[in-house]
Design a protein around this motif. Structure first.
Motif, mmCIF file in Angstrom:
data_model
loop_
_atom_site.group_PDB
_atom_site.id
_atom_site.type_symbol
_atom_site.label_atom_id
_atom_site.label_comp_id
_atom_site.label_asym_id
_atom_site.label_seq_id
_atom_site.Cartn_x
_atom_site.Cartn_y
_atom_site.Cartn_z
ATOM 1 N N VAL A 588 -6.394 -8.088 -13.028
ATOM 2 C CA VAL A 588 -5.587 -7.561 -11.920
ATOM 3 C C VAL A 588 -4.860 -6.304 -12.400
ATOM 4 O O VAL A 588 -4.753 -6.039 -13.600
ATOM 5 N N LEU A 589 -4.350 -5.552 -11.452
ATOM 6 C CA LEU A 589 -3.662 -4.305 -11.759
ATOM 7 C C LEU A 589 -2.232 -4.550 -12.249
ATOM 8 O O LEU A 589 -1.555 -5.483 -11.795
ATOM 9 N N ASP A 590 -1.805 -3.692 -13.150
ATOM 10 C CA ASP A 590 -0.426 -3.672 -13.625
ATOM 11 C C ASP A 590 0.520 -3.551 -12.429
ATOM 12 O O ASP A 590 0.292 -2.764 -11.509
ATOM 13 N N ILE A 591 1.612 -4.332 -12.440
ATOM 14 C CA ILE A 591 2.524 -4.293 -11.297
ATOM 15 C C ILE A 591 3.209 -2.937 -11.173
ATOM 16 O O ILE A 591 3.688 -2.578 -10.099
ATOM 17 N N TRP A 592 3.265 -2.162 -12.261
ATOM 18 C CA TRP A 592 3.828 -0.828 -12.154
ATOM 19 C C TRP A 592 2.895 0.090 -11.362
ATOM 20 O O TRP A 592 3.344 1.064 -10.765
ATOM 21 N N PHE A 593 1.631 -0.238 -11.374
ATOM 22 C CA PHE A 593 0.718 0.501 -10.503
ATOM 23 C C PHE A 593 0.913 0.039 -9.053
ATOM 24 O O PHE A 593 0.839 0.841 -8.120
ATOM 25 N N ASP A 594 1.172 -1.273 -8.891
ATOM 26 C CA ASP A 594 1.484 -1.792 -7.546
ATOM 27 C C ASP A 594 2.625 -0.981 -6.920
ATOM 28 O O ASP A 594 2.486 -0.374 -5.861
ATOM 29 N N SER A 595 3.777 -1.008 -7.590
ATOM 30 C CA SER A 595 4.956 -0.354 -7.012
ATOM 31 C C SER A 595 4.848 1.156 -7.089
ATOM 32 O O SER A 595 5.393 1.863 -6.240
ATOM 33 N N GLY A 596 4.118 1.666 -8.089
ATOM 34 C CA GLY A 596 3.971 3.104 -8.225
ATOM 35 C C GLY A 596 3.180 3.750 -7.109
ATOM 36 O O GLY A 596 3.230 4.966 -6.921
ATOM 37 N N ALA A 597 2.455 2.937 -6.350
ATOM 38 C CA ALA A 597 1.686 3.447 -5.213
ATOM 39 C C ALA A 597 2.445 3.296 -3.896
ATOM 40 O O ALA A 597 1.893 3.553 -2.823
ATOM 41 N N SER A 598 3.720 2.911 -3.967
ATOM 42 C CA SER A 598 4.464 2.646 -2.731
ATOM 43 C C SER A 598 4.628 3.892 -1.873
ATOM 44 O O SER A 598 4.740 3.800 -0.651
ATOM 45 N N TRP A 599 4.668 5.066 -2.501
ATOM 46 C CA TRP A 599 4.776 6.295 -1.698
ATOM 47 C C TRP A 599 3.609 6.413 -0.717
ATOM 48 O O TRP A 599 3.764 6.927 0.382
ATOM 49 N N ALA A 600 2.433 5.926 -1.133
ATOM 50 C CA ALA A 600 1.250 6.019 -0.276
ATOM 51 C C ALA A 600 1.306 5.021 0.867
ATOM 52 O O ALA A 600 0.828 5.296 1.967
ATOM 53 N N ALA A 601 1.901 3.864 0.614
ATOM 54 C CA ALA A 601 1.911 2.813 1.625
ATOM 55 C C ALA A 601 3.108 2.890 2.555
ATOM 56 O O ALA A 601 3.024 2.443 3.701
ATOM 57 N N VAL A 602 4.227 3.467 2.090
ATOM 58 C CA VAL A 602 5.478 3.393 2.852
ATOM 59 C C VAL A 602 5.919 4.745 3.386
ATOM 60 O O VAL A 602 6.269 4.877 4.561
#
Length: 1033
Positions: A588-602
């Motif tokens: 699975v992906l590193d959670i910092w990549f999870d949150s680091g992509a928040s600009w794209a989703a939010v």
């Protein structure tokens, strides 16, 4: 006459006109308030109980607003305010209104792994203060709260002692999801109770399928640019968690204890230049130092610094001969307890060509190699190099084609490759002892010592990590960080000192390991060939998986059959064979990549601002948009990210790297970096120390109110605002009691204002500034200055300065000055008189400004005050009616000279009667004819008066204005002198005028109604009070 005289001197002074006009002032000297006190909450004492027939005629303050509120009554009141004033609907209301500007504060998602704590309070309240301020100023606030929902801490807590034994990925994920949802529910309820403004039904969650699809879109863009790749290289590995870790997932323990050793690598082949100069010395050994003896069996080389100097030294106490860095000789001599005699010195480059015997593996030889990572701060200046177990070591291996042999397994134990003597031993424990024993047996151990140093730990399990090679997925940050540093220069960082840390963190990160060997996370969308192990990942496979995640969530990675994950059309586009040849990846992906992509989703929600109602808070990521590049989407950027300093290497960096990779720009215009919440003693909070402060207990109190009273949400918010959030933020009983006391003092002032506005309606009874008393006009000027200062403070994220400006204005300008002067007029003048209405008009403006300026910090108190305040419709609230209103008309050059000149005279007078009542004195003020005299004459046109504006400001019984003091002053006259500098037109007009003040005990009696010494005798009223009592004829 005054207007004509001043007009001849200065056009700017002329603009303030006759004595009925108003003007403005610069801040006055605080000594004007000397020896004057005023307590608004005890206003009644300023008018002592008069005869019964007069009491009813005195207009004392009346209001139901409580000066102090505590306990359950306070808690109930805050909840009632939230309900009555529409806290829960406020965010949606402001999003629906039209606004010229949008303010976007992007919420860094807190981790959904526990109960709310004071760190959450510090962060969320800090954000909310800014959001409320921007909303009050008329901007449309974009703020969507979110939660970071994946990762090992949640997985471990969800599974508890059960572990993963016997559980499949879907079972683990189900338990982890339920745990995260429970934590989110508790945290969300707390954030709402703290008064944080948001649409709590529309938050973002990193386990939401739509969010995961957005994240994979970022992954797809980066993979397509060659920035994401798979490789076999050393990574931080957590034996306790059985997974790879990124730098941001490490905590460095400064008290870690290692067994450090000095060991020798005997030279099998001397470097050519070394051989020429040391032919008669016998055997020479390279001396190395390491804090990780367990890595010695994996050694492949010894590195030296090319430009340094090295020496061959002989021990005085035995025959050993070492090769060490010249500058380390003195330290090594002390350590070994013997003199080291230098018998030859060489440059680092002279060491090339040397070959050493391996100290624990008979027959193995390793080369001497140049390397730039060698330092001289510790050790010997020669570095033992194990490419599989060190980042710098791996770089050397890549350059010189050395083997990378891993001797440690996922559990942190030696593998068979380490040899039978070490196999299955824990490298950090008994394995280290075993290697040291092997060195002793081979005669290569020179010294052993305990070394206390900083060492990386797993931030979740709090256990030490190791470095070991593993086949992982990486982001090539080396190709991103130069651009990232470039765009970071355009970002405003508060405080500016944090910029250096941001840049340093970027410099240290050459690659970012983004794969994790766990179940609770976003699956890396890769398939592996069953026979070759080759990965299958491309734009076609990722797009298909993104679409599935958007529709079904990422559980479908394990739920769906392979032919659904990898359908024929995708295989055909990928030009690959049959689906049966492949299996899905398990990382699975590193959670910092999870949150680091928040600009794209939010942040991209801005695309939908003008829509009637977006279908989803992440609606831009609907399936049709999945086929387009993110770089072509809306170019939205947050105005600010606000997080703790731990995010310098975390969310700030991961967001920056992903955004730069995809959009070539930062996702934020500003960064605000705050400190951590600590105990009152400055200690890190710990249950074992018993110093944990629970925000729920702060608000609601504990079983024993004497130890833990209920402070309410506004005290918690005041604590955040008043603190220096850019350093460590202390919290405890002393701090909270101080915050409560400060709010109670503020309530006292607000109660005074409300009480004196009883029955006043500014919509119909307000006085035009041109008709006000000069002191009232002056206070409006001060109010305008206050509003500008407090607005600037909020704008700079300096809430502490906003509070200091507030308190200084209340203490200096209101309580100790204006309130003291106006109470007589306010309480004893006719109710509808121009003088009293003038004063009330100013008090209403002050109340309104104070209420609005405290609203971002104290929303509950602000709305409570507004419920009692005059001049607005009952259904109106503070937050739906705008920011502090001040008029440029309130600032008119010249007025401050008149008022501040009077204040200078007043200070001189009060200094001459320390501790005595000013009302018991008659004053004679002598000023030589000139501009200053004309200014004072504008405050008192008649030579002597008991009721002029000048007398009011002096707070005396009677004031005489003259060009010289009388010659026949009584013997008990108190004479003081001073001067006042008039400075107009930016210094064009300057006049330093001297004045004298003679204070003589008054011969007039005290009026039984107003208590001023203005009556003819003790048993009769003064003329003003007589008129009021008799009423209009």
């Amino acid at each position: 006459m005054l207007l004509c005289l001043i007009s001849a001197v200065s056009p700017s002074v002329a603009r303030w006109g006759t004595r009925g006009r108003r003007g403005a002032a610069l801040p006055f000297n605080s000594i004007r308030c000397q020896n004057v006190t005023s307590t608004e909450g005890t206003a009644q004492s300023t008018v002592a109980p008069a005869a019964g027939q007069y009491r009813s005629s005195v207009l004392l303050p009346r209001t139901e607003f409580a000066m102090k509120i505590s306990g359950q009554q306070l808690l109930d009141r805050e909840i009632e305010i939230q309900r009555k004033c529409g806290f829960s609907e406020l965010y949606s209301w402001q999003r629906a209104r039209k606004a010229k500007k949008v303010f976007c504060l992007h919420d860094g998602p807190p981790y959904a792994n526990g109960d709310p704590h004071v760190g959450h309070a510090l962060n969320k309240i800090l954000k909310d203060i800014r959001n409320r301020f921007e909303m009050l100023r008329g901007r449309q606030v974009h703020y969507i709260p979110g939660w970071d929902c994946h990762g090992l801490p949640i997985e471990l807590k969800a599974l508890g002692e059960l572990g993963t034994s016997g559980l499949g990925p879907l079972q683990i994920r189900e338990k982890a999801r339920k745990f995260a949802e429970g934590a989110i529910s508790r945290q969300r309820a707390a954030f709402q109770r703290w008064g944080v403004m948001a649409d709590w039904d529309k938050c973002y969650y990193t386990f939401d399928g739509t969010y995961e699809a957005a994240q994979l879109k970022v992954f797809q863009e980066m993979h397509g640019k060659g920035l994401i790749y798979q490789d076999y290289k050393p990574v931080f590995w957590s034996p306790s968690s059985r997974t790879a870790l990124a730098e941001a997932e490490l905590e460095y323990n400064p008290h870690h204890v290692s067994k450090a050793i000095y060991a020798t690598f005997p030279l099998a082949t001397l470097p050519p230049k070394l051989a020429l100069g040391t032919a008669d010395l016998g055997d020479i050994s390279v001396l190395v130092w390491t804090t990780q003896p367990w890595t010695i069996p994996a050694n492949q080389a010894v590195c030296f610094m090319p430009n340094a100097q090295y020496s061959v030294v002989r021990r005085a106490d035995n025959s050993q001969v070492f090769l060490v860095a010249t500058e380390r000789i003195a330290s090594l001599s002390t350590l070994l307890g013997t003199e080291l005699e230098s018998v030859g010195t060489f440059t680092g480059l002279d060491l090339e060509g040397g070959i050493c015997h391996h100290p624990t593996i008979p027959g193995k030889k390793v080369p001497l190699l140049p390397a730039n990572h060698v330092t001289m701060g510790k050790g010997t200046g020669l570095v033992h190099t194990a490419p599989a177990h060190g980042m710098d070591d791996y770089s050397v291996a890549s350059q010189f084609k050395l083997p990378v042999e891993c001797i440690v397994n996922e559990e942190g134990k030696f593998t068979e490759l380490a040899g039978a003597e070490l196999h299955n031993l824990s490298v950090m424990e008994e394995g280290t002892d075993a290697v040291i024993s092997m060195l002793k047996a081979s005669g290569t151990l020179v010294s052993e010592e305990k070394c206390v140093h900083s060492y990386p730990y797993d931030w979740r399990s709090k256990q030490a990590v190791v470095i070991r090679p593993s086949k992982q997925w990486f982001i090539d940050t080396a190709n991103l960080k130069d651009k990232a540093k470039d765009v970071l220069q355009k970002v405003r960082v508060v405080p500016e000192s944090a910029r250096g840390s941001l840049l340093a963190m970027l410099d240290r990160r050459t690659y970012w390991c983004i794969s994790r060997q766990r179940s609770w996370g976003v699956p890396i969308p890769v398939f592996y060939h069953k026979e070759t192990g080759e990965p299958l990942i491309n734009t076609h496979t990722i797009s298909h998986i993104s679409k599935l995640f958007s529709e079904k969530g990422s559980d479908c990675w394990w739920e769906l059959p392979m032919d659904s994950l990898l359908p024929p059309e995708v295989l055909k586009k990928s030009k690959e064979g049959d689906v049966t040849d492949y299996e899905r990846g398990q990382d699975v992906l590193d959670i910092w990549f999870d949150s680091g992509a928040s600009w794209a989703a939010v942040l991209q929600e801005e695309v939908e601002v003008d829509s009637e109602e977006p279908k989803s808070r992440l609606s831009w990521f609907t399936p049709p948009l999945l086929q387009t590049k993110l770089a072509q989407e809306s170019d939205s950027t947050a105005d600010v990210y606000v997080e703790g300093k731990d995010q310098i290497g975390g969310w700030f960096q991961s967001s920056l790297l992903t955004s730069v990779a995809v959009r070539n720009k930062a996702p934020y215009k500003s960064l605000v970096v705050h400190g951590f919440a600590v105990s009152e003693k400055g200690e890190k909070m710990s249950k074992s120390l018993g110093n944990v402060v629970d925000p729920d207990t702060v608000i609601n109190g504990a079983d024993d109110p004497s130890l833990s009273p209920a402070y309410g949400a506004d005290v918690l918010r005041w604590w955040v605002a008043e603190s220096n959030v850019f350093s460590e933020v202390q919290i405890g009983p002393t701090v909270l009691n101080s915050a409560r006391d400060s709010i109670n003092k503020l309530r006292n002032t607000l109660k005074f204002l409300l009480g004196n506005l009883q029955g006043f309606d500014p919509r119909t009874q307000a006085v035009d500034p041109k008709e006000m008393h000069y002191i009232d006009q002056y206070l409006l000027h001060q109010l305008r200055e206050y509003s500008m200062k407090v607005t600037d403070a909020y704008s700079e994220f300096d809430n502490g300065r906003a509070i200091r400006v507030l308190q200084a204005f209340i203490t200096r300008d209101l309580s100790s000055f204006y309130f003291s002067i106006i109470k007589d007029r306010l309480y004893c003048d006719p109710e509808d008189s121009l003088a009293r209405r003038s004063c009330q008009t100013v008090l209403e403006e002050v109340l309104d400004a104070l209420t609005r300026s405290i609203a971002p910090i104290l929303p509950h108190l602000a709305e409570e005050v507004y419920l009692y305040a005059p001049g607005h419709d009952a259904e109106e609230t503070v937050f739906r009616s705008g920011w502090v209103k001040s008029s440029s008309v309130w600032r008119r050059p010249g007025l401050e000279e008149a008022v501040e000149g009077a204040c200078a005279i007043r200070d001189s007078f009060l200094s001459s009667i320390p501790g005595r009542n000013a009302a018991e004195y008659d004053l004679t003020i002598a000023i030589e004819p000139g501009l200053f005299f004309e200014l004072m004459e504008s405050l008192q046109e008649e030579p002597t008066s008991t009721c002029s504006q000048l007398t009011e400001m002096m707070m005396s019984s009677r004031t005489t204005l003259a060009s010289a003091l009388p010659r026949d002053l009584p013997a008990d006259a108190l004479i003081s002198k001073g001067s006042f500098l008039i400075n107009l037109e930016g210094g064009v007009i300057r006049e330093d005028s001297a004045y004298s003040v003679a204070a003589v005990p008054t011969s007039m009696a005290r009026c039984p109604r107003c208590r001023r010494h203005t009556a003819e005798s003790a048993d009769c009223l003064c003329p003003r009070c007589q008129t009021v009592v008799e009423g209009p004829h």
